[in-house]
Every structure is written in structure tokens, then in C-alpha cells.
Design a protein around this motif. Structure first.
Motif, PDB file in Angstrom:
ATOM      1  N   ARG A  86      68.774 105.303  -4.929  1.00 37.13           N
ATOM      2  CA  ARG A  86      68.846 106.034  -5.865  1.00 37.13           C
ATOM      3  C   ARG A  86      68.560 107.295  -5.852  1.00 37.13           C
ATOM      4  NH1 ARG A  86      66.806 103.060 -11.129  1.00 37.13           N
ATOM      5  NH2 ARG A  86      67.350 104.964 -12.029  1.00 37.13           N
ATOM      6  N   ILE A  96      65.407  97.238  -0.466  1.00 41.64           N
ATOM      7  CA  ILE A  96      65.425  98.532  -1.000  1.00 41.64           C
ATOM      8  C   ILE A  96      65.000  98.835  -2.277  1.00 41.64           C
ATOM      9  CG2 ILE A  96      67.647  99.000   0.376  1.00 41.64           C
ATOM     10  CD1 ILE A  96      69.197  98.769  -2.232  1.00 41.64           C
ATOM     11  N   ILE A  97      64.486  99.996  -2.558  1.00 46.67           N
ATOM     12  CA  ILE A  97      63.838 100.168  -3.906  1.00 46.67           C
ATOM     13  C   ILE A  97      64.982 100.776  -4.951  1.00 46.67           C
ATOM     14  CG2 ILE A  97      62.069 101.627  -5.036  1.00 46.67           C
ATOM     15  CD1 ILE A  97      60.685 102.163  -2.184  1.00 46.67           C
ATOM     16  N   TYR A  98      64.882 100.141  -6.094  1.00 48.27           N
ATOM     17  CA  TYR A  98      65.865 100.297  -6.854  1.00 48.27           C
ATOM     18  C   TYR A  98      65.320 100.881  -8.573  1.00 48.27           C
ATOM     19  CZ  TYR A  98      65.367  95.753  -8.991  1.00 48.27           C
ATOM     20  OH  TYR A  98      65.215  94.615  -9.527  1.00 48.27           O
ATOM     21  N   TYR A 125      61.296 101.684 -10.818  1.00 48.61           N
ATOM     22  CA  TYR A 125      59.781 101.536 -11.060  1.00 48.61           C
ATOM     23  C   TYR A 125      59.376 101.647 -12.492  1.00 48.61           C
ATOM     24  CZ  TYR A 125      60.053 106.593 -11.624  1.00 48.61           C
ATOM     25  OH  TYR A 125      60.203 108.089 -12.266  1.00 48.61           O
ATOM     26  N   LEU A 140      62.193  96.097  -6.016  1.00 49.36           N
ATOM     27  CA  LEU A 140      62.960  95.843  -4.818  1.00 49.36           C
ATOM     28  C   LEU A 140      64.040  94.857  -5.023  1.00 49.36           C
ATOM     29  CD1 LEU A 140      59.887  97.022  -4.101  1.00 49.36           C
ATOM     30  CD2 LEU A 140      60.910  97.263  -1.972  1.00 49.36           C
ATOM     31  N   TYR A 156      57.043  99.104  -8.371  1.00 52.34           N
ATOM     32  CA  TYR A 156      58.216  99.400  -7.690  1.00 52.34           C
ATOM     33  C   TYR A 156      58.995  98.056  -7.681  1.00 52.34           C
ATOM     34  CZ  TYR A 156      56.565 104.085  -6.227  1.00 52.34           C
ATOM     35  OH  TYR A 156      55.996 105.166  -6.439  1.00 52.34           O
ATOM     36  N   CYS A 164      65.822 104.067  -0.522  1.00 51.14           N
ATOM     37  CA  CYS A 164      65.665 104.212  -1.917  1.00 51.14           C
ATOM     38  C   CYS A 164      67.090 104.884  -2.295  1.00 51.14           C
ATOM     39  CB  CYS A 164      64.594 104.906  -2.674  1.00 51.14           C
ATOM     40  SG  CYS A 164      64.549 105.219  -4.492  1.00 51.14           S
ATOM     41  N   TYR A 201      58.221 104.769   2.114  1.00 49.74           N
ATOM     42  CA  TYR A 201      58.749 105.730   1.182  1.00 49.74           C
ATOM     43  C   TYR A 201      57.900 106.608   0.629  1.00 49.74           C
ATOM     44  CZ  TYR A 201      60.244 106.607  -3.918  1.00 49.74           C
ATOM     45  OH  TYR A 201      60.606 107.324  -4.963  1.00 49.74           O
TER      46      TYR A 201
END
Length: 554
Positions: free
Chosen positions: A277, A341-343, A345, A333, A331, A275, A250
Motif C-alpha cells: 500500500r 506483508i504490512i497492509y 496500522y 500483516l 501494524y 508494504c 520497514y
């Protein structure tokens, strides 16, 4: 320790290779005639037949034995390429000739390229290119779109994982480098693109540390006499397996986007996978920092993963330990379709505990209404960058969601300086006011809640200064246009109402004169300034600074 030493040795070797490659091919222009004895009529034949028949010129022929002797070439050096023509249209014949080893197993296949002109009484070297760095293994003349004369296409290699090239145009009676395309990392494949023996551009295929180990394909086209980047695409293979690799990819993708400064659809698609979002990193590190971490997995950047038990939730901490700046971003996840997946931070600061204590002390000192604790808790989390809010820069394209210390625009990051709670519109619900800087510009955010959503309104320092406890504030549009104003809110919008203001009007003769308003009423100058002083002397807002040293200075 042994592993770390190995990494350092590897890094030094890579730097050494980079230095060697960056040495460009030397070109030497020499203007002294070469020795020319009685020219023989015997045509030269070496270990390679000439690609073009030796031709007559100026009632004589090129004498290869004399030429070789004058160039002081070793006997084992053969002719790899030669072409005779009047390249510069001066009615004199020139020769492009390359000497080297007609054997690809030799280290330096082509060692010397000469551009020579036959002149009265001898030969003149117009240009000399030496293989110095990557080896040259192929030379040919090609036609380039919109170029009247052919260009010299020299292909390079490190005899391992690299193919590159350089182009030379015949200009001002010499060979001038038009473009050099060969990866400094020693890994890559670059080649010219063309149709029907006419070339229109080239492509670079890169996949080493210079592209953060991402397979990038860059396409260039020859437009108006120079090569321009027209397209960048990327190839991706397996999706990252671990939370840490997801965060690293990312960050890598955003770094590539910023560096290339061109839309890369493949990377946008990948980022939406990583990510959903689609928010940007709150801090984007220098490209060199990302290169170092990708090579060594250590340095000023540090990534650590924490997986919560057997759940599908993980946190990846990204710490930056620069000489001056230090930061930590965590972050969050989760797993979706068996992919991390990153959602979300959160930006952490070393003094967050101290700042939290000071926020609590300030909030507790205020006389607020029952029920305000809910909105105060949201404001506190905004100040600690634990809750995001939405707003739109005046010059930006649209509204976005930000954490307080992740606001960036046009390459600059916002630094929050101080904050206050003020009931701006006298509805008994306070707004959170944050003053900060963005590059050389100062601005003010008025943050409030609308339908359970936190939003902010942006003002420049000239649009809102000298803020008072009652919510009135000064604004300036120039030396002759100043005033005090107040805000009124209408759902997610706001209106500015005049308390007192100076402006410019015209007298009966059309001359510009100052005019004065209190509210919507036009008043004389003395009445205005007397009222102005009462506004200016109102109790100022109480400010809490984010940094303790600022608090002490003020």
C-alpha cells in the motif's frame, strides 16, 4: 539477566571502538629547521629500495642518515614510500616520505608520514601525519580529476573487517586532508574509483549497525573541488521470515531514506514488497533509536508480535518509551505468496478509552437526525485514528490517505487539539471539524463523506477562525481584508461564499480607501459594522479537547 548483561557489555565495547576510530590522524606543522651536518654523498639504502632514485637538488643530495637522526626514528623503522618533487612549484625540492614496518603482520604498518622541504642550512618539516586509530597499510600519490597536483592516497585498516582511506592534497605548503572515508563501526570497504590512472570518485560499502545492518553502497564523485554523494544502492538477500522482522526492516528502510536524503531505488522496491500500500510509518523514530534497537533488540523501542491462531494474520506492536513522548503503533500483516506483508496500522493512545467515552457523551448530547449514527460512527473512528481519510496539503504534491494522528509534512507531525460537529452547508448532515497544530502553524480540517469515502479540506488558522454553530467563520487576508464566510460543497470540492467582508478600493483621485460588502452588495461603513457585530456575537461552536487538561483550561 545474563543475556542482557552480555548485550550491555557488547554495546560498551562497540562504543569504545567508535571512540577510538573517531580520533582523526594528527597533522603537525613544524617550522623549525632540522640539524644539517656535513651532507654525505652516500645514498641511503634501507630494507626497501626507494621507488624513485635519489636526485640532486640545490647542488646537494638528501642525506637520509641525517634525516633519520633528526626525526629520531627507531632503527627498525624502514622507508615504505618516498617521492621527491617540487610539489608547490617554488623551485625548491620537497620530499614525501613514510616510515614504518615493511611487514603487514606488524600492528602499525606505516606509523609516520612526513612532508619535508630542503631549505638553506637544513630541512623543514611542513607536515607530519601519524597513524593514530586505524592503521595505514598503503601510501601512494594519485591523480584526481581536475586537480593540478597529485594527492596522497593513504589506505587504512583495522586488520580485521575494515578497509578505508584518507586523501591529502598539497596546499598552502602543507598536507591538507581532503577526505576521510573509513567506517567508525570497524566494518566496511571503501576505495577510490578511477580510469587510466586518473581517479574521479570513491565508493563506500557499509553493512554494520551504522546502516541498520543493510548492505549500502554509496558512490561519491569529485565535482568542483569536493566530493559529492551521487548514488546510493542497496543489496538485499533473503526476505524477512517473521512479522516482527518485516516491520523492523520497514522502519529501517524509511529511517535510511530520511537520513540519506537521496532517492534510493533499491529501497523503494523493497518497501513495495514489505508494504504494497506504500504508506509511510505514522511515526518515524530518531536514527539513534533505530541503531540502538538493531544492536541490542531493546531500549526505548519495543516490538511484540501476535499471530492469530493458525491464520495468516498477525499484529506487530511497536512501542516507544521515550522520556517525554510515548506512543504505540500496531501494524497489521497478512501473508501473500508465503510472505508476510504490512497492509494497515493503528495508532494507539493511553487515554483512548477516556477519549472514546467523551466522544460518545458529546455525540449523544447533540440533536441529530435519524440515520446519522452511521456517519457518527465513522467520525468517532477517525477521531480515534481507527479509520483513515484522504486530503492534500496545499503545499504538497498530491492527495494521500492519513490517520488523524499520523499526519506529517516537512518533518513535522500534526497534533490534534480539539474537534466539533457542525453542519457547515446546512444539508442536515454534520461535518467533523478538527483544529490542530503542525510545528508552529495552526490549521483546521473539515472532514466529510463523499461517495462513501472520507475526505478532508485543509484551512490555515487565518482562513478559518471564530467558527460558529451555524457554520459561519471568520477569515483574514490582512488588517484591511477581513470577513465572515460560509462553505458550500460540490462533490469533492468546496466553494467559499461571502457573508460580510472588508476590502480595499480606490477613490476618484486614485487613493486607496476601505470598502465594505454584505453579501455581494456594497454598503456604507456604519451599516457594515452593525451587521458585523451581529455575526461576531453568534453562538460559538462547541469544542471537545483531545486532552483533558486543555478541557479544564478552557
Amino acid at each position: 539477566m545474563l543475556k542482557r548483561k552480555f548485550r550491555l557489555v557488547l554495546f560498551v565495547l562497540l562504543l569504545s571502538m567508535f571512540f577510538l576510530v573517531c580520533c582523526k590522524n594528527d597533522m603537525e606543522d613544524e617550522n623549525q629547521p632540522m640539524q644539517n651536518s656535513n651532507i654525505s654523498t652516500e645514498k641511503y639504502h634501507d630494507n626497501k629500495e626507494p621507488e624513485n632514485e635519489l636526485v640532486d637538488g640545490n647542488d646537494s643530495e638528501w642525506d637520509m642518515s641525517v634525516l633519520r637522526s633528526s626525526l629520531k626514528l627507531k632503527e627498525e623503522m624502514g622507508i615504505v614510500f618516498q617521492h621527491y618533487d617540487d610539489f608547490d612549484n617554488d623551485k625548491n625540492e620537497e620530499l614525501i616520505i613514510d616510515f614504518g614496518h615493511d611487514n603487514t603482520s606488524e600492528k602499525d604498518y606505516i606509523q609516520n608520514i612526513y612532508y619535508i622541504e630542503k631549505i638553506e642550512g637544513g630541512y623543514e618539516i611542513l607536515s607530519h601525519i601519524q597513524s593514530d586509530g586505524y592503521g595505514i597499510f598503503s601510501v601512494e600519490l594519485i591523480n584526481l580529476t581536475d586537480m593540478e597536483r597529485p594527492v596522497l592516497y593513504c589506505r587504512n585498516t583495522n586488520y580485521a573487517n575494515l578497509i578505508g582511506f584518507e586523501l591529502y592534497e598539497i596546499k598552502d605548503n602543507s598536507l591538507k586532508q581532503l577526505v576521510y572515508s573509513a567506517s567508525a563501526t570497524g566494518v566496511g570497504y571503501d576505495e577510490m574509483l578511477g580510469e587510466d590512472d586518473v581517479y574521479y570518485g570513491f565508493v563506500q560499502n557499509r553493512s554494520s549497525y551504522d546502516t541498520l545492518y543493510t548492505d549500502l553502497i554509496k558512490s561519491y564523485e569529485f565535482i568542483n573541488g569536493k566530493f559529492e554523494l551521487t548514488d546510493v544502492s542497496a543489496d538485499f538477500y533473503n526476505y524477512p521470515d517473521t512479522p516482527e522482522d518485516v516491520v523492523l526492516e520497514y522502519l529501517n528502510m524509511h529511517s535510511i531514506k530520511k537520513t540519506e536524503n537521496i532517492e534510493i531505488p533499491d529501497i523503494e522496491v523493497r518497501l513495495r514488497e514489505l508494504c504494497p500500500r506504500e504508506f509511510e510509518p505514522p511515526i518515524l523514530y530518531d536514527y539513534d533509536v533505530m541503531v540502538d534497537y538493531n544492536i541490542l533488540r531493546e531500549g526505548t523501542l519495543e516490538l511484540n508480535t501476535k499471530i492469530h491462531g493458525k491464520t495468516n494474520i498477525a499484529e506487530v506492536s511497536v512501542k516507544y518509551n521515550g522520556d517525554i513522548d510515548k506512543s504505540e503503533i500496531v501494524y497489521s500483516l497478512g501473508k501473500s505468496d508465503d510472505k508476510w506483508i504490512i497492509y494497515d496500522y493503528n495508532v494507539l493512545y493511553e487515554d483512548s478509552t477516556e477519549l472514546s467515552r467523551r466522544i460518545n457523551e458529546y455525540f449523544d448530547s447533540l440533536y441529530l437526525n435519524a440515520g446519522d449514527d452511521i456517519i457518527l460512527d465513522k467520525y468517532k473512528k477517525i477521531l480515534l485514528s481507527q479509520v483513515s481519510f484522504a486530503f492534500q496539503f496545499v503545499v504538497a504534491d498530491g492527495e494521500k490517505s492519513y490517520f488523524l494522528n499520523s499526519i506529517a509534512y516537512d518533518g513535522y507531525w500534526m497534533k490534534p487539539i480539539r474537534f466539533s460537529l457542525i453542519d457547515m452547508n446546512h444539508d442536515l448532515i454534520p461535518e467533523l471539524i478538527v483544529e490542530g497544530s503542525l510545528g508552529a502553524a495552526d490549521f483546521v480540517l473539515v472532514i466529510r463523506e463523499v461517495e462513501e469515502k472520507m475526505i478532508a479540506h485543509e484551512f490555515s488558522h487565518r482562513q478559518m477562525y471564530d467558527l460558529k454553530k451555524d457554520g459561519s467563520f471568520g477569515a483574514s487576508g490582512g488588517a484591511a481584508h477581513i470577513g465572515y464566510f460560509k462553505l458550500e460543497f460540490d462533490n469533492s470540492k468546496y466553494n467559499i461564499h461571502r457573508i460580510a467582508e472588508t476590502d480595499t478600493g480606490e477613490d476618484t483621485d486614485g487613493n486607496l480607501i476601505p470598502i465594505f460588502y454584505i453579501g455581494e452588495t456594497l454598503v456604507d461603513e456604519n451599516e457594515f459594522w452593525e451587521f458585523w457585530e451581529s455575526l461576531r456575537n453568534k453562538e460559538e461552536a462547541e469544542w471537545i479537547y483531545f486532552e483533558l487538561n486543555n478541557d479544564m483550561e478552557n
